[in-house]
Design an enzyme around this catalytic site. Structure first.
Site, PDB file in Angstrom:
ATOM      1  N   ASN A   1      -5.290   0.430 -19.273  1.00  0.00           N
ATOM      2  CA  ASN A   1      -5.306  -0.696 -18.385  1.00  0.00           C
ATOM      3  C   ASN A   1      -5.912  -0.378 -17.019  1.00  0.00           C
ATOM      4  O   ASN A   1      -5.268   0.421 -16.492  1.00  0.00           O
ATOM      5  CB  ASN A   1      -4.169  -1.472 -18.436  1.00  0.00           C
ATOM      6  CG  ASN A   1      -4.149  -2.792 -17.696  1.00  0.00           C
ATOM      7  OD1 ASN A   1      -3.066  -3.226 -16.957  1.00  0.00           O
ATOM      8  ND2 ASN A   1      -5.226  -3.489 -17.722  1.00  0.00           N
TER       9      ASN A   1
ATOM     10  N   TYR B   1      -7.468 -13.432  -7.355  1.00  0.00           N
ATOM     11  CA  TYR B   1      -6.125 -13.044  -7.681  1.00  0.00           C
ATOM     12  C   TYR B   1      -5.529 -12.721  -6.617  1.00  0.00           C
ATOM     13  O   TYR B   1      -5.895 -12.273  -5.854  1.00  0.00           O
ATOM     14  CB  TYR B   1      -6.101 -12.001  -8.753  1.00  0.00           C
ATOM     15  CG  TYR B   1      -4.675 -11.192  -8.892  1.00  0.00           C
ATOM     16  CD1 TYR B   1      -4.059 -11.800  -9.661  1.00  0.00           C
ATOM     17  CD2 TYR B   1      -4.637 -10.125  -7.932  1.00  0.00           C
ATOM     18  CE1 TYR B   1      -2.490 -10.886  -9.893  1.00  0.00           C
ATOM     19  CE2 TYR B   1      -3.451  -9.369  -8.061  1.00  0.00           C
ATOM     20  CZ  TYR B   1      -2.313  -9.990  -8.845  1.00  0.00           C
ATOM     21  OH  TYR B   1      -1.111  -9.161  -9.180  1.00  0.00           O
TER      22      TYR B   1
ATOM     23  N   GLU C   1       2.856 -15.127  -8.030  1.00  0.00           N
ATOM     24  CA  GLU C   1       1.653 -14.461  -8.377  1.00  0.00           C
ATOM     25  C   GLU C   1       0.791 -15.477  -8.977  1.00  0.00           C
ATOM     26  O   GLU C   1       1.111 -16.253  -9.733  1.00  0.00           O
ATOM     27  CB  GLU C   1       1.677 -13.335  -9.293  1.00  0.00           C
ATOM     28  CG  GLU C   1       0.444 -12.456 -10.020  1.00  0.00           C
ATOM     29  CD  GLU C   1       1.153 -11.539 -10.892  1.00  0.00           C
ATOM     30  OE1 GLU C   1       0.589 -10.427 -11.019  1.00  0.00           O
ATOM     31  OE2 GLU C   1       1.824 -11.844 -11.904  1.00  0.00           O
TER      32      GLU C   1
END
Length: 256
Positions: free
Chosen positions: A90, A123, A132
C-alpha cells in the site's frame, strides 16, 4: 489505509503518466493513518523522494508506503507530483494544502486505476472533531461505500456524489490512535481532472448532520494497493495566482 482495502485485493498495472504543470498552470486501509504512520515495516525499495511530509515548490505534500515493493514518488514543480510503483502493499501520496478548507480545487493528470482497487480523491482531516474525509473522484474495482448506507446526495461539478459515513475504531490518525468518523462523497461519473467545489460537499455533509472540525491538511491523493503502476497529478486552487506557500522553503519531516 482505506478501510475498504482490507476487504478487497487488487492486481493491476497503471498506465504511464506525464506531469501537467506546463500544460495547465506555467498531485479497510486508512489513507490518512498511513500518511501519519503506524507500526513500521522496513522502508520500500524506492527511488525519487523519501517518505515524509512537508512543503515542496510552494505546496504541502505527504507520501507514505507500507514498506512492501518499490515506490518512486517525486514532487515536481509547483502542484505536480508523479509516481511509479511496483508490487507494493500500500502506498499513498499527494500535494495540496495545510490547512485545507472550502477551496475550489482544479486538478488534472493521468490515473488508470479504473479496473483495480485504487482511489483518486481529495482527502483531508479535521481536528476537534477528529474527522477523516474523502471526495472520491474515481475508484477502481472496489467501491469505498460498499456495506454502508447512503445518507444523501449532492450534485456538484457535473455529477451526483453519494454521501456516506463510516467509523474507524482505535485506529491510527493524525493525533495517534483514536476512534473517529470518515465522511465520504463518492462521485458517480468518474473522472480524472476537473474542478472540485469543496464547499458544496461541506455544506451537504452539514445537512446530513456530518459536522467537520478545524481543518488540518488536504491533498489530491493517489493510492495504490497490491499493484504496480504510475500516476501524475497537478493541482491548484482556482482564482489564486502562484503557489499557496511562496515563502515556505522546501522541507520534509518523517511520518509519525
Amino acid at each position: 489505509m482505506r478501510f475498504s482495502l482490507f476487504l478487497a485485493g487488487l492486481a493491476a498495472t497503471l498506465a504511464a503518466a506525464v506531469p501537467l504543470d506546463e500544460q495547465l498552470f506555467g498531485r479497510s486501509v486508512d489513507l490518512g493513518s498511513k500518511l501519519h504512520g503506524e507500526d513500521r515495516r522496513a522502508p520500500a525499495a524506492a527511488r525519487g523522494d523519501p517518505e515524509g511530509n512537508g512543503f515542496h515548490s510552494g505546496y504541502f505534500y505527504s507520501y507514505w508506503s507500507d514498506g512492501r515493493g518499490s515506490v518512486d514518488y517525486r514532487n515536481q514543480v509547483n502542484g505536480t507530483y508523479t509516481a511509479t510503483w511496483t508490487n507494493v502493499g500500500n502506498w499513498v501520496g499527494g500535494k495540496g494544502w495545510n490547512p485545507g478548507g472550502p477551496k475550489v480545487v482544479q486538478y488534472n493528470g493521468t490515473w488508470s486505476g479504473r479496473s483495480v482497487n485504487s482511489y483518486l480523491a481529495l482527502y483531508g482531516w479535521t481536528k476537534n472533531s477528529l474527522i477523516e474525509y474523502y471526495i472520491v473522484e474515481s475508484f477502481g474495482s472496489y467501491n469505498p461505500s460498499s456495506g454502508t448506507s447512503r445518507l444523501g446526495t449532492v450534485n456538484s461539478d457535473g455529477s451526483d456524489y453519494d454521501i456516506y459515513r463510516t467509523q474507524r475504531v482505535n485506529q491510527p490518525s493524525i493525533v495517534g490512535r483514536a476512534t473517529f468518523y470518515q465522511f465520504w462523497s463518492v462521485r458517480k461519473n468518474h473522472r480524472v481532472g476537473g474542478t472540485i467545489t469543496v464547499a458544496n460537499h461541506f455544506a451537504a455533509w452539514e445537512k446530513s448532520n456530518l459536522k467537520l472540525g478545524t481543518h488540518d491538511y488536504m491533498i489530491l491523493a493517489t493510492e495504490g494497493y497490491g499493484s504496480s503502476g504510475s500516476s501524475a497529478i497537478t493541482v491548484k486552487e482556482v482564482g489564486v495566482e502562484g503557489v499557496p506557500y511562496p515563502n515556505e522553503p522546501d522541507s520534509r519531516r518523517d511520518n509519525n
